[in-house]
Design an enzyme around this catalytic site. Structure first.
Site, mmCIF file in Angstrom:
data_model
loop_
_atom_site.group_PDB
_atom_site.id
_atom_site.type_symbol
_atom_site.label_atom_id
_atom_site.label_comp_id
_atom_site.label_asym_id
_atom_site.label_seq_id
_atom_site.Cartn_x
_atom_site.Cartn_y
_atom_site.Cartn_z
ATOM 1 N N TRP A 108 0.841 -1.203 0.000
ATOM 2 C CA TRP A 108 0.000 0.000 0.000
ATOM 3 C C TRP A 108 0.878 1.255 0.000
ATOM 4 O O TRP A 108 0.668 2.179 -0.792
ATOM 5 C CB TRP A 108 -0.898 -0.037 1.238
ATOM 6 N N HIS A 146 12.754 -4.203 3.731
ATOM 7 C CA HIS A 146 12.343 -4.764 5.034
ATOM 8 C C HIS A 146 13.547 -4.861 5.978
ATOM 9 O O HIS A 146 13.407 -5.284 7.122
ATOM 10 C CB HIS A 146 11.794 -6.181 4.869
HETATM 11 P P1 A3P Z 1 -3.920 -8.709 5.349
HETATM 12 O O1 A3P Z 1 -3.205 -10.003 5.227
HETATM 13 O O2 A3P Z 1 -4.308 -8.390 6.763
HETATM 14 O O3 A3P Z 1 -5.074 -8.581 4.424
HETATM 15 P P2 A3P Z 1 2.661 -6.044 2.951
HETATM 16 O O4 A3P Z 1 2.240 -5.202 1.799
HETATM 17 O O5 A3P Z 1 3.557 -5.337 3.925
HETATM 18 O O6 A3P Z 1 3.172 -7.364 2.502
HETATM 19 O O7 A3P Z 1 1.336 -6.283 3.810
HETATM 20 C C1 A3P Z 1 0.269 -7.020 3.276
HETATM 21 C C2 A3P Z 1 -0.979 -6.607 4.006
HETATM 22 O O8 A3P Z 1 -1.426 -5.336 3.523
HETATM 23 C C3 A3P Z 1 -2.113 -7.584 3.756
HETATM 24 O O9 A3P Z 1 -2.904 -7.544 4.937
HETATM 25 C C4 A3P Z 1 -2.779 -6.954 2.562
HETATM 26 O O10 A3P Z 1 -4.102 -7.382 2.340
HETATM 27 C C5 A3P Z 1 -2.727 -5.491 2.945
HETATM 28 N N1 A3P Z 1 -2.841 -4.598 1.792
HETATM 29 C C6 A3P Z 1 -2.331 -4.760 0.545
HETATM 30 N N2 A3P Z 1 -2.668 -3.731 -0.237
HETATM 31 C C7 A3P Z 1 -3.388 -2.880 0.513
HETATM 32 C C8 A3P Z 1 -4.023 -1.626 0.246
HETATM 33 N N3 A3P Z 1 -3.982 -1.076 -0.953
HETATM 34 N N4 A3P Z 1 -4.680 -1.025 1.264
HETATM 35 C C9 A3P Z 1 -4.729 -1.592 2.487
HETATM 36 N N5 A3P Z 1 -4.158 -2.775 2.799
HETATM 37 C C10 A3P Z 1 -3.493 -3.417 1.821
#
Ligand code: A3P
Length: 301
Positions: free
Chosen positions: A53, A108
């Site tokens: 995000w 990360h």
């Molecule tokens: P969940 O597994 O709780 O749904 P990262 O991007 O750090 O790998 O984290 C992934 C998490 O962010 C996942 O959480 C994913 O669904 C959520 N995510 C991905 N895109 C997103 C967006 N545009 N807005 C909000 N959350 C998002």
């Protein structure tokens, strides 16, 4: 081994940081080769705190003069391909340094293990964090998804215990936060903290902070023309998760395991932990995080 996957995954400790097998190599190469520029902006995060995000939003902010909501590369490109990862895409980063003024790099890697050039260059850092309970639930589902670990072979309580012992990818969550928090103290004005839950509640406020911080502030005219709102909409979970590239594409992170892009878009909600945690587990992890972060004043839950 990573116990809760019934030994399917191997964990390594290197430079004091636990990680899944294969993930250290990228960090080592970055330490040896990355030459941070003062104009770089590092988007730093613990896995599963909202990296995808943050990358999408930052990309949309910095490229908005070139594209609008109907032409943005985000419509056809996985966000992690729009912004390179320090531990994976060194060549791309070097090209960006040479050929363009594109300043964004994701990582990360814990602050203490970042390449020395990062502190020497005093480049900016954006750090996103999230409720530890949702981070764990997200990580648990992500790891099960990519390594195809069936639910019966992955007791959530064991994943919880390992997470609370700090045995998780890129080290313990609290040390990760603490490292960047200290960087924020040491480098006034150069480190911006964002919280996933705050952004879910009121993205506009953090979008303005983010845009200003990375050097692309919104003008009054842009705000009244709805530019901020449009970017928030473009990068929303609802929008990104239904795009073909994020539904049926694939991506190779640094350990070369092919991952389906949809694994990065699961639920995108605050509070899914309620479907996994007992009351005792909630109490334990909340007090653990409070205790570890007590000097910072940060509350993750
Ligand atoms: P969940 O597994 O709780 O749904 P990262 O991007 O750090 O790998 O984290 C992934 C998490 O962010 C996942 O959480 C994913 O669904 C959520 N995510 C991905 N895109 C997103 C967006 N545009 N807005 C909000 N959350 C998002």
């Amino acid at each position: 081994t990573c116990n809760w996957t019934k030994g399917r995954l191997i964990m390594y400790k290197y430079q004091g940081i636990w990680n899944l097998k294969g993930l250290h190599e990228g960090s080592i190469l970055a330490q040896q080769n990355f030459k941070a520029q003062p104009t770089d902006v590092l988007l730093c995060s613990y896995p599963k705190t909202g990296t995808t995000w943050l990358k999408a939003l930052s990309f949309a902010i910095t490229t908005r003069a070139k594209y609008d909501g109907s032409t943005s590369p985000l419509l056809t490109t996985f966000p992690h391909e729009c912004i390179p990862f320090l531990e994976r895409d060194l060549d791309q980063i070097e090209n960006n340094h040479k050929n363009s003024c594109f300043p964004l790099v994701g990582t990360h890697i814990p602050y203490t293990c970042l390449p020395k050039s990062v502190s020497a260059s005093n480049c900016k850092i954006v750090y996103i964090y999230r409720d530890a309970k949702d981070v764990l639930v997200s990580y648990y589902n992500f790891v099960r998804g990519i390594y195809k670990v069936p639910e019966e072979d992955a007791p959530f309580k064991e994943a919880f215990d390992e997470f609370c012992e700090g045995v998780s990818s890129y080290g313990s969550y609290w040390d990760h936060i603490l490292g960047y928090w200290r960087a924020r103290q040491e480098r006034p004005g150069r480190v911006l903290f964002l919280k996933y839950e705050d952004m879910k509640r009121d993205a506009t406020r953090d979008m303005k902070r983010l845009a200003e911080f990375i050097g692309y502030p919104f003008s009054v005219a842009e705000e009244s023309a709805g530019v901020i709102k449009n970017i928030i909409k473009l990068c929303s979970f609802e929008n990104l998760s239904k795009l073909e590239v994020n539904k049926s594409g694939s991506y190779n992170p640094e350990d070369a395991t092919k991952i389906e892009t949809r694994t990065y878009f699961r639920k995108g909600k605050v509070g899914d932990w309620e479907n996994y945690f007992t009351h005792e587990m909630k109490q334990k992890i909340d007090s653990l995080m409070d205790e570890k972060l007590s000097d910072t004043g940060l509350i993750t839950h």
